[in-house]
Scaffold this active site. Structure first.
Site, PDB file in Angstrom:
ATOM      1  N   ARG A 121       0.810  -1.231   0.000  1.00 27.48           N
ATOM      2  CA  ARG A 121       0.000   0.000   0.000  1.00 27.48           C
ATOM      3  C   ARG A 121       0.837   1.274   0.000  1.00 27.48           C
ATOM      4  NH1 ARG A 121      -3.060  -2.893   3.841  1.00 27.48           N
ATOM      5  NH2 ARG A 121      -4.810  -3.932   2.834  1.00 27.48           N
ATOM      6  N   LYS A 143       2.513  11.275 -11.442  1.00 31.62           N
ATOM      7  CA  LYS A 143       1.644  10.389 -12.230  1.00 31.62           C
ATOM      8  C   LYS A 143       2.418   9.096 -12.477  1.00 31.62           C
ATOM      9  CE  LYS A 143      -1.339  13.493 -14.831  1.00 31.62           C
ATOM     10  NZ  LYS A 143      -1.696  13.992 -16.178  1.00 31.62           N
ATOM     11  N   GLU A 185       8.951  18.150 -24.917  1.00 33.11           N
ATOM     12  CA  GLU A 185       8.266  18.529 -23.667  1.00 33.11           C
ATOM     13  C   GLU A 185       8.800  19.874 -23.154  1.00 33.11           C
ATOM     14  OE1 GLU A 185       5.647  16.984 -22.606  1.00 33.11           O
ATOM     15  OE2 GLU A 185       5.811  14.843 -23.067  1.00 33.11           O
ATOM     16  N   LYS A 227       6.700  22.936 -14.157  1.00 37.33           N
ATOM     17  CA  LYS A 227       5.879  21.764 -13.814  1.00 37.33           C
ATOM     18  C   LYS A 227       5.596  21.730 -12.315  1.00 37.33           C
ATOM     19  CE  LYS A 227       4.628  17.089 -14.515  1.00 37.33           C
ATOM     20  NZ  LYS A 227       4.742  15.844 -15.249  1.00 37.33           N
ATOM     21  N   GLU A 237      -5.093  17.166 -11.183  1.00 35.17           N
ATOM     22  CA  GLU A 237      -5.608  17.563 -12.492  1.00 35.17           C
ATOM     23  C   GLU A 237      -7.109  17.839 -12.481  1.00 35.17           C
ATOM     24  OE1 GLU A 237      -3.552  15.680 -15.853  1.00 35.17           O
ATOM     25  OE2 GLU A 237      -5.437  15.785 -16.939  1.00 35.17           O
ATOM     26  N   ARG A 241      -3.666  21.736 -14.141  1.00 37.85           N
ATOM     27  CA  ARG A 241      -2.680  20.729 -14.586  1.00 37.85           C
ATOM     28  C   ARG A 241      -2.964  20.225 -16.000  1.00 37.85           C
ATOM     29  NH1 ARG A 241       0.278  15.872 -11.200  1.00 37.85           N
ATOM     30  NH2 ARG A 241       1.433  15.082 -12.970  1.00 37.85           N
ATOM     31  N   ASN A 245      -1.132  18.826 -20.797  1.00 36.58           N
ATOM     32  CA  ASN A 245      -1.471  17.872 -21.846  1.00 36.58           C
ATOM     33  C   ASN A 245      -1.461  18.497 -23.235  1.00 36.58           C
ATOM     34  OD1 ASN A 245      -1.879  15.848 -19.920  1.00 36.58           O
ATOM     35  ND2 ASN A 245      -3.935  16.629 -19.504  1.00 36.58           N
ATOM     36  N   HIS A 248      -0.860  16.518 -26.367  1.00 41.09           N
ATOM     37  CA  HIS A 248      -0.916  15.090 -26.032  1.00 41.09           C
ATOM     38  C   HIS A 248      -2.169  14.384 -26.564  1.00 41.09           C
ATOM     39  CE1 HIS A 248       2.462  16.189 -23.574  1.00 41.09           C
ATOM     40  NE2 HIS A 248       2.575  14.987 -23.059  1.00 41.09           N
ATOM     41  N   HIS A 252      -1.160  11.166 -28.274  1.00 42.16           N
ATOM     42  CA  HIS A 252      -1.494   9.820 -27.794  1.00 42.16           C
ATOM     43  C   HIS A 252      -2.184   8.990 -28.888  1.00 42.16           C
ATOM     44  CE1 HIS A 252      -1.374  11.039 -23.263  1.00 42.16           C
ATOM     45  NE2 HIS A 252      -0.225  10.614 -23.697  1.00 42.16           N
ATOM     46  N   HIS A 265       7.368   9.023 -27.553  1.00 45.38           N
ATOM     47  CA  HIS A 265       6.392   9.923 -26.942  1.00 45.38           C
ATOM     48  C   HIS A 265       6.588  11.383 -27.386  1.00 45.38           C
ATOM     49  CE1 HIS A 265       3.480  11.247 -23.994  1.00 45.38           C
ATOM     50  NE2 HIS A 265       4.365  12.092 -23.488  1.00 45.38           N
TER      51      HIS A 265
HETATM   52  P1  NAD Z   1      12.175   5.516 -22.154  1.00 49.09           P
HETATM   53  O1  NAD Z   1      12.054   5.379 -20.710  1.00 49.09           O
HETATM   54  O2  NAD Z   1      11.659   4.439 -23.025  1.00 49.09           O
HETATM   55  O3  NAD Z   1      13.709   5.778 -22.509  1.00 49.09           O
HETATM   56  C1  NAD Z   1      14.081   5.961 -23.861  1.00 49.09           C
HETATM   57  C2  NAD Z   1      15.270   5.073 -24.238  1.00 49.09           C
HETATM   58  O4  NAD Z   1      16.459   5.650 -23.711  1.00 49.09           O
HETATM   59  C3  NAD Z   1      15.215   3.666 -23.691  1.00 49.09           C
HETATM   60  O5  NAD Z   1      15.679   2.792 -24.682  1.00 49.09           O
HETATM   61  C4  NAD Z   1      16.179   3.701 -22.510  1.00 49.09           C
HETATM   62  O6  NAD Z   1      16.741   2.448 -22.251  1.00 49.09           O
HETATM   63  C5  NAD Z   1      17.206   4.665 -23.003  1.00 49.09           C
HETATM   64  N1  NAD Z   1      17.938   5.403 -21.973  1.00 49.09           N
HETATM   65  C6  NAD Z   1      17.422   6.029 -20.895  1.00 49.09           C
HETATM   66  N2  NAD Z   1      18.354   6.740 -20.269  1.00 49.09           N
HETATM   67  C7  NAD Z   1      19.500   6.550 -20.944  1.00 49.09           C
HETATM   68  C8  NAD Z   1      20.816   7.049 -20.781  1.00 49.09           C
HETATM   69  N3  NAD Z   1      21.128   7.940 -19.839  1.00 49.09           N
HETATM   70  N4  NAD Z   1      21.759   6.621 -21.646  1.00 49.09           N
HETATM   71  C9  NAD Z   1      21.456   5.757 -22.653  1.00 49.09           C
HETATM   72  N5  NAD Z   1      20.222   5.294 -22.876  1.00 49.09           N
HETATM   73  C10 NAD Z   1      19.251   5.697 -22.037  1.00 49.09           C
HETATM   74  O7  NAD Z   1      11.452   6.834 -22.701  1.00 49.09           O
HETATM   75  P2  NAD Z   1      11.175   8.275 -22.078  1.00 49.09           P
HETATM   76  O8  NAD Z   1      10.985   9.148 -23.256  1.00 49.09           O
HETATM   77  O9  NAD Z   1      12.132   8.662 -21.036  1.00 49.09           O
HETATM   78  O10 NAD Z   1       9.770   8.073 -21.349  1.00 49.09           O
HETATM   79  C11 NAD Z   1       8.607   7.775 -22.064  1.00 49.09           C
HETATM   80  C12 NAD Z   1       7.570   7.287 -21.100  1.00 49.09           C
HETATM   81  O11 NAD Z   1       7.309   8.322 -20.140  1.00 49.09           O
HETATM   82  C13 NAD Z   1       6.246   6.938 -21.716  1.00 49.09           C
HETATM   83  O12 NAD Z   1       5.790   5.721 -21.191  1.00 49.09           O
HETATM   84  C14 NAD Z   1       5.332   8.071 -21.280  1.00 49.09           C
HETATM   85  O13 NAD Z   1       4.000   7.676 -21.162  1.00 49.09           O
HETATM   86  C15 NAD Z   1       5.907   8.417 -19.958  1.00 49.09           C
HETATM   87  N6  NAD Z   1       5.609   9.783 -19.468  1.00 49.09           N
HETATM   88  C16 NAD Z   1       5.117   9.916 -18.223  1.00 49.09           C
HETATM   89  C17 NAD Z   1       4.859  11.176 -17.726  1.00 49.09           C
HETATM   90  C18 NAD Z   1       4.365  11.323 -16.318  1.00 49.09           C
HETATM   91  O14 NAD Z   1       3.987  12.436 -15.929  1.00 49.09           O
HETATM   92  N7  NAD Z   1       4.385  10.280 -15.532  1.00 49.09           N
HETATM   93  C19 NAD Z   1       5.088  12.312 -18.517  1.00 49.09           C
HETATM   94  C20 NAD Z   1       5.598  12.136 -19.797  1.00 49.09           C
HETATM   95  C21 NAD Z   1       5.867  10.851 -20.283  1.00 49.09           C
HETATM   96  N1  GLY Z   2       2.702  14.847 -18.246  1.00 54.48           N
HETATM   97  C1  GLY Z   2       1.450  15.392 -17.827  1.00 54.48           C
HETATM   98  C2  GLY Z   2       1.320  15.558 -16.353  1.00 54.48           C
HETATM   99  O1  GLY Z   2       2.239  15.240 -15.614  1.00 54.48           O
HETATM  100  O2  GLY Z   2       0.308  16.007 -15.889  1.00 54.48           O
END
Ligand code: NAD
Ligand code: GLY
Length: 360
Positions: A121, A143, A185, A227, A237, A241, A245, A248, A252, A265
């Protein structure tokens, strides 16, 4: 080194930003009241580069470390992977004060955060983001989610980390395409809330692309600040907030149509920002010059403006699967001017279709 705060009462936390300073984690961990066994979740690209370094710092202040590595990529944000990590956590006897450390990009952060939110939890959660996208966006704001076969991020929670620890050193090994992804972003923050920052990005694009240390620190700092301020005002949100988006809704849909394989992304968000800018223009909300400036920056950062082979009539039905649809109404984040957006839920279908035709 810079420090920012996400202000959420008893759930407040700091974002620390620095360069080549992994050793500082020792200080941070000793200040927290954690149990002494930590689980570091990473992926198989990042773990060989940085896991042992992080573990050594934690070991130096008395923590034992367990490791779990996922396959890189969106498909690992799954219930199957989550279940395997719960097993690892139980077998490692992690207790309610044992920290879960996310070492990786947004995929690792979202998944590890989901585990931290649900295992026993809720256990302490530390974000060590290694992509630019994760450093400016996904590691901040709480998130956390996994995907369902029928849609992305559909199973999740708001669960804040106890610390976001950013080291720009990680960006040295980041593939160029992933740097551009994060810049989508970053650009978003300029468009939605700071026209001076948008101008800074336009004027310093070459230094940013060359990863000049002072420009990289500046863009991470300003992005996190924007942010953090938005999340501090509206964690769940219910209003403000939603402006995060921007880009997005279409983004998406494009990711989903292309099975999360063709565009990552940030690339999908860049196309989505172009679409949202066109809708804003066609709604009479912003000038053609604003649209042109945004397109110029998107292109400068090596990001796509259009999604080839994504027919508008196939993207349209996917828009309404967006999580932000309430009572059948799609909320669009649209631009009034650079740094100023508004939410509109009555965009005529013809305007949406016209914009989609221009970007596909
Ligand atoms: P990712 O986590 O897939 O990383 C991209 C690639 O880079 C991967 O292949 C990873 O192995 C590689 N990598 C990461 N760090 C590295 C480094 N320092 N050196 C070499 N390689 C490295 O992609 P991302 O763009 O970081 O994240 C995308 C995800 O984030 C999606 O699932 C998206 O939905 C999510 N997201 C979440 C939020 C949120 O608020 N929670 C906001 C935006 C995106
Ligand atoms: N990436 C959108 C949010 O964090 O609200």
């Amino acid at each position: 080194m810079a420090e920012l705060k996400v202000k959420l009462g008893s759930d407040s936390y700091d974002i620390h930003i620095g360069t080549n300073w992994i050793s500082e984690l020792a200080n941070q961990f000793t200040q927290m009241k954690f149990s002494s066994n930590a689980l570091i979740i990473s992926d198989s690209n990042v773990a060989p580069l940085y896991s042992n370094k992080i573990a050594a710092v934690l070991n130096s202040v008395g923590f034992s470390t367990e490791h779990y590595s996922i396959d890189p990529g969106e498909q690992s944000k799954s219930a199957t992977d989550a279940m395997d990590i719960y097993t690892k956590a139980i077998e490692s006897k992690l207790d309610r004060k044992s920290p879960i450390v996310a070492l990786g990009g947004g995929v690792v952060g979202d998944l590890a955060g989901f585990i931290a939110a649900t295992y026993l939890r809720g256990v302490p959660f530390i974000q060590i983001p290694t992509t630019l996208l994760a450093q400016v966006d996904s590691s901040v704001g709480g998130k956390v989610a996994i995907n369902h076969p029928l849609g992305k991020n559909l199973i999740g929670a708001f669960y804040q980390p106890e610390l976001v620890f950013i080291d720009t050193l990680f960006l040295d090994t980041l593939p160029e395409r992933e740097l551009y992804t994060g810049l989508a972003e970053v650009l978003k923050y300029g468009v939605i809330s700071d026209c001076d920052f948008f101008d800074y990005l336009r004027q310093n694009s070459n230094d940013i692309l060359m990863k000049r240390p002072e420009t990289i620190i500046k863009i991470i700092h300003r992005s996190c600040q924007i942010k953090a301020d938005i999340v501090s005002t509206d964690e769940r949100e219910t209003g403000l907030r939603a402006i995060l988006n921007f880009g997005h809704t279409i983004g998406h849909a494009i990711e989903a149509y292309t099975n999360f394989e063709k565009y990552n992304h940030g690339e999908a968000v860049a196309i989505g920002m172009h679409g949202a800018a066109l809708i804003s223009y066609h709604m009479g909300l912003c000038s053609a010059e604003v649209v042109e400036k945004i397109c110029h920056c998107i292109t400068k950062f090596h990001l796509p403006l259009k999604a080839a082979h994504c027919p508008a009539d196939k993207i349209l039905p996917l828009l309404v699967r967006d999580k932000k649809v309430i009572n059948g109404k799609l909320n669009w984040v649209l631009i009034k001017d650079l740094g100023q957006v508004t939410i509109v839920n009555n965009v005529p279908d013809a305007i949406i279709a016209a914009a989609l035709n221009e970007i596909t």
